[in-house]
Design a protein around this motif. Structure first.
Motif, PDB file in Angstrom:
ATOM      1  N   ASN A 279       0.793  -1.223   0.000  1.00  0.00           N
ATOM      2  CA  ASN A 279       0.000   0.000   0.000  1.00  0.00           C
ATOM      3  C   ASN A 279       0.828   1.278   0.000  1.00  0.00           C
ATOM      4  O   ASN A 279       0.328   2.347   0.356  1.00  0.00           O
ATOM      5  N   SER A 280       2.082   1.201  -0.407  1.00  0.00           N
ATOM      6  CA  SER A 280       2.958   2.366  -0.351  1.00  0.00           C
ATOM      7  C   SER A 280       2.414   3.546  -1.141  1.00  0.00           C
ATOM      8  O   SER A 280       2.495   4.703  -0.706  1.00  0.00           O
ATOM      9  N   LYS A 281       1.820   3.286  -2.300  1.00  0.00           N
ATOM     10  CA  LYS A 281       1.389   4.387  -3.166  1.00  0.00           C
ATOM     11  C   LYS A 281       0.205   5.139  -2.575  1.00  0.00           C
ATOM     12  O   LYS A 281       0.191   6.376  -2.562  1.00  0.00           O
ATOM     13  N   ILE A 282      -0.798   4.430  -2.081  1.00  0.00           N
ATOM     14  CA  ILE A 282      -1.956   5.105  -1.516  1.00  0.00           C
ATOM     15  C   ILE A 282      -1.568   5.847  -0.236  1.00  0.00           C
ATOM     16  O   ILE A 282      -2.061   6.949   0.040  1.00  0.00           O
ATOM     17  N   GLU A 283      -0.636   5.287   0.535  1.00  0.00           N
ATOM     18  CA  GLU A 283      -0.191   5.967   1.749  1.00  0.00           C
ATOM     19  C   GLU A 283       0.574   7.240   1.421  1.00  0.00           C
ATOM     20  O   GLU A 283       0.488   8.236   2.149  1.00  0.00           O
ATOM     21  N   ASP A 284       1.316   7.243   0.314  1.00  0.00           N
ATOM     22  CA  ASP A 284       2.009   8.452  -0.109  1.00  0.00           C
ATOM     23  C   ASP A 284       1.015   9.540  -0.505  1.00  0.00           C
ATOM     24  O   ASP A 284       1.270  10.731  -0.294  1.00  0.00           O
ATOM     25  N   ALA A 285      -0.119   9.140  -1.052  1.00  0.00           N
ATOM     26  CA  ALA A 285      -1.112  10.119  -1.519  1.00  0.00           C
ATOM     27  C   ALA A 285      -1.984  10.660  -0.397  1.00  0.00           C
ATOM     28  O   ALA A 285      -2.331  11.853  -0.398  1.00  0.00           O
ATOM     29  N   ILE A 286      -2.352   9.816   0.581  1.00  0.00           N
ATOM     30  CA  ILE A 286      -3.320  10.264   1.596  1.00  0.00           C
ATOM     31  C   ILE A 286      -2.775  10.185   3.022  1.00  0.00           C
ATOM     32  O   ILE A 286      -3.468  10.538   3.966  1.00  0.00           O
ATOM     33  N   GLY A 287      -1.521   9.746   3.181  1.00  0.00           N
ATOM     34  CA  GLY A 287      -0.971   9.579   4.517  1.00  0.00           C
ATOM     35  C   GLY A 287      -1.255   8.177   5.042  1.00  0.00           C
ATOM     36  O   GLY A 287      -1.958   7.381   4.406  1.00  0.00           O
ATOM     37  N   ASN A 288      -0.738   7.886   6.199  1.00  0.00           N
ATOM     38  CA  ASN A 288      -0.935   6.562   6.782  1.00  0.00           C
ATOM     39  C   ASN A 288      -2.415   6.326   7.048  1.00  0.00           C
ATOM     40  O   ASN A 288      -3.108   7.158   7.615  1.00  0.00           O
ATOM     41  N   PHE A 289      -2.908   5.182   6.608  1.00  0.00           N
ATOM     42  CA  PHE A 289      -4.330   4.868   6.755  1.00  0.00           C
ATOM     43  C   PHE A 289      -4.437   3.507   7.430  1.00  0.00           C
ATOM     44  O   PHE A 289      -3.842   2.530   6.980  1.00  0.00           O
ATOM     45  N   VAL A 290      -5.193   3.445   8.508  1.00  0.00           N
ATOM     46  CA  VAL A 290      -5.319   2.213   9.277  1.00  0.00           C
ATOM     47  C   VAL A 290      -6.598   1.488   8.868  1.00  0.00           C
ATOM     48  O   VAL A 290      -7.702   2.020   9.018  1.00  0.00           O
ATOM     49  N   PHE A 291      -6.462   0.295   8.319  1.00  0.00           N
ATOM     50  CA  PHE A 291      -7.603  -0.522   7.936  1.00  0.00           C
ATOM     51  C   PHE A 291      -8.078  -1.352   9.122  1.00  0.00           C
ATOM     52  O   PHE A 291      -7.279  -1.772   9.966  1.00  0.00           O
ATOM     53  N   LYS A 292      -9.358  -1.610   9.161  1.00  0.00           N
ATOM     54  CA  LYS A 292      -9.928  -2.459  10.203  1.00  0.00           C
ATOM     55  C   LYS A 292      -9.324  -3.855  10.095  1.00  0.00           C
ATOM     56  O   LYS A 292      -9.135  -4.388   8.998  1.00  0.00           O
ATOM     57  N   SER A 293      -9.009  -4.445  11.241  1.00  0.00           N
ATOM     58  CA  SER A 293      -8.515  -5.821  11.270  1.00  0.00           C
ATOM     59  C   SER A 293      -9.500  -6.741  10.542  1.00  0.00           C
ATOM     60  O   SER A 293     -10.713  -6.654  10.744  1.00  0.00           O
ATOM     61  N   THR A 294      -8.973  -7.620   9.697  1.00  0.00           N
ATOM     62  CA  THR A 294      -9.829  -8.494   8.896  1.00  0.00           C
ATOM     63  C   THR A 294     -10.778  -9.310   9.763  1.00  0.00           C
ATOM     64  O   THR A 294     -11.994  -9.338   9.523  1.00  0.00           O
ATOM     65  N   PHE A 295     -10.263  -9.956  10.781  1.00  0.00           N
ATOM     66  CA  PHE A 295     -11.119 -10.816  11.597  1.00  0.00           C
ATOM     67  C   PHE A 295     -12.102 -10.009  12.444  1.00  0.00           C
ATOM     68  O   PHE A 295     -13.233 -10.427  12.650  1.00  0.00           O
ATOM     69  N   ASP A 296     -11.687  -8.832  12.904  1.00  0.00           N
ATOM     70  CA  ASP A 296     -12.626  -7.971  13.633  1.00  0.00           C
ATOM     71  C   ASP A 296     -13.772  -7.540  12.725  1.00  0.00           C
ATOM     72  O   ASP A 296     -14.947  -7.573  13.111  1.00  0.00           O
ATOM     73  N   GLY A 297     -13.425  -7.132  11.510  1.00  0.00           N
ATOM     74  CA  GLY A 297     -14.450  -6.672  10.575  1.00  0.00           C
ATOM     75  C   GLY A 297     -15.372  -7.783  10.128  1.00  0.00           C
ATOM     76  O   GLY A 297     -16.595  -7.604  10.053  1.00  0.00           O
ATOM     77  N   LEU A 298     -14.795  -8.956   9.843  1.00  0.00           N
ATOM     78  CA  LEU A 298     -15.627 -10.079   9.407  1.00  0.00           C
ATOM     79  C   LEU A 298     -16.560 -10.547  10.520  1.00  0.00           C
ATOM     80  O   LEU A 298     -17.721 -10.883  10.266  1.00  0.00           O
ATOM     81  N   GLU A 299     -16.063 -10.570  11.740  1.00  0.00           N
ATOM     82  CA  GLU A 299     -16.927 -10.990  12.848  1.00  0.00           C
ATOM     83  C   GLU A 299     -18.082 -10.010  13.030  1.00  0.00           C
ATOM     84  O   GLU A 299     -19.233 -10.416  13.222  1.00  0.00           O
ATOM     85  N   GLU A 300     -17.787  -8.726  12.957  1.00  0.00           N
ATOM     86  CA  GLU A 300     -18.832  -7.715  13.093  1.00  0.00           C
ATOM     87  C   GLU A 300     -19.876  -7.852  11.991  1.00  0.00           C
ATOM     88  O   GLU A 300     -21.090  -7.874  12.251  1.00  0.00           O
ATOM     89  N   SER A 301     -19.419  -7.964  10.749  1.00  0.00           N
ATOM     90  CA  SER A 301     -20.349  -8.026   9.620  1.00  0.00           C
ATOM     91  C   SER A 301     -21.147  -9.321   9.618  1.00  0.00           C
ATOM     92  O   SER A 301     -22.364  -9.323   9.386  1.00  0.00           O
TER      93      SER A 301
END
Length: 354
Positions: A279-301
């Motif tokens: 994700n280096s390119k998107i982070e260079d454009a918008i700054g550091n971005f923290v994505f939701k943990s996969t298992f946390d998000g899947l459990e919630e959904s």
């Protein structure tokens, strides 16, 4: 800003509208069904794939156009210049399925199928993964820069929960009704990345008016990755936690038989690849971005869906194949319509009916 969103009622579009509507924007969203307008969100009822409705939308200019529609290469070519003439920034949604196989984390400069695939049968098709690469080339050939290519990968929310090539109707319904999930071992062994829909929307909003985004392509995906087997096991654990019953799973040897039924190209040229992203390119454009943990998000959904299930159409031919492999039968009372019941019975008895 005046923002047009073409087909923005899915896993990325809905949270994007929520984010953009918080600011002083005028948002216009096309929808094939009637929806109630909100404070600064106007739903335009019509099929944006039709020329008449599309041209009516292009009678004015927009600051931003987000285009979630799925086109053939020919369809996009016919309307692309018109779109670019009527906006300051056009977001075209490609897909990370356009990437070829990679032995290292995928960057936006990685090989695409359209550049390196030499399978004459596949090249003759305009299948999704190939079409997206060709459509990206159309944008670059315009010699304009008022566009941004977005390459999402597998994006989930409460009502879209994928497993390999399966949608929730192909695996989750079976699990919740006590029947076996049938899944190929070769796909189960591959690594994948699943990204929470609202995270994609939040990153998209940061690319609006961003000079680093003009004339560029970005994948908006989590760098976290797991095998499909790990995802399947986690799904089963969440279901057991919610319902008290752990789903039954049958791992068939490989996906070869599944390819006789499913889109074989999606399997061969995507789900049988490891999909790990840089994700280096998107982070260079918008700054550091923290994505939701996969298992946390899947459990919630998944938990939210189990609490309030809503199903799309069930493919009973596929269900018959799963039942054949697992030596199970679906009660005919669950199948609507005499013809559908008969078709299921034939498919279940003959193993497969093409």
């Amino acid at each position: 800003m005046d923002i047009l969103i073409l087909g923005g009622t899915g896993a990325m579009g809905v949270p994007l509208i929520g984010i953009l509507s918080q600011d002083n924007n005028n948002i216009y969203v096309t929808s094939r069904s009637h929806r109630e307008n909100k404070r600064n969100v106007e739903y335009l009822c019509g099929n944006a794939k039709t020329d008449e409705f599309f041209l009516s939308l292009m009678e004015r200019d927009y600051d931003v156009i987000f285009d979630f529609l799925v086109y053939t290469t020919e369809e996009l070519e016919r309307r692309l210049n018109v779109i670019l003439e009527h906006t300051k920034q056009y977001f075209f949604f490609s897909s990370s399925r356009c990437y070829a196989d990679s032995m290292k984390p995928i960057t936006e400069d990685a090989d695409r199928l359209v550049d390196v695939c030499y399978n004459p049968v596949y090249l003759a098709l305009d299948e999704y993964g190939m079409a997206k690469g060709r459509e990206e080339n159309l944008l670059r050939a315009t010699n304009k820069k008022n566009w941004t290519i977005i390459r999402p990968y597998i994006t989930y929310n409460d009502y879209r929960l994928q497993l390999g090539v399966y949608e929730k109707e192909n695996w989750l319904k079976r699990a919740l009704e006590g029947r076996t999930i049938v899944f190929p071992k070769d796909i189960a062994e591959r690594r994948t990345s699943l990204t929470y829909g609202p995270d994609v929307a939040a990153a998209l909003a940061k690319l609006i008016g961003n000079e680093k985004a003009l004339g560029e392509a970005f994948h908006i995906t989590t760098t976290e990755n797991h095998t499909w087997g790990e995802i399947l096991d986690f799904y089963c654990s969440v279901i057991e936690k919610k319902t008290g019953n752990r789903p039954k799973v049958l791992l068939v040897e490989d996906s070869e038989e599944l390819q006789n039924y499913w889109n074989p190209w999606q399997i061969k040229y995507d789900r049988l690849y490891n999909r790990i992203f840089d994700n280096s390119k998107i982070e260079d454009a918008i700054g550091n971005f923290v994505f939701k943990s996969t298992f946390d998000g899947l459990e919630e959904s998944l938990s939210n869906f189990i609490d309030n299930p809503k199903w799309l159409n069930i493919d009973w031919r596929f269900e018959a194949w799963c039942d054949y492999k697992s030596k199970e039968f679906t009660p005919l009372g669950e199948i609507e319509g005499i013809k559908t019941k008969i078709n299921y019975i034939k498919c279940r008895a003959t193993r497969w009916l093409k």
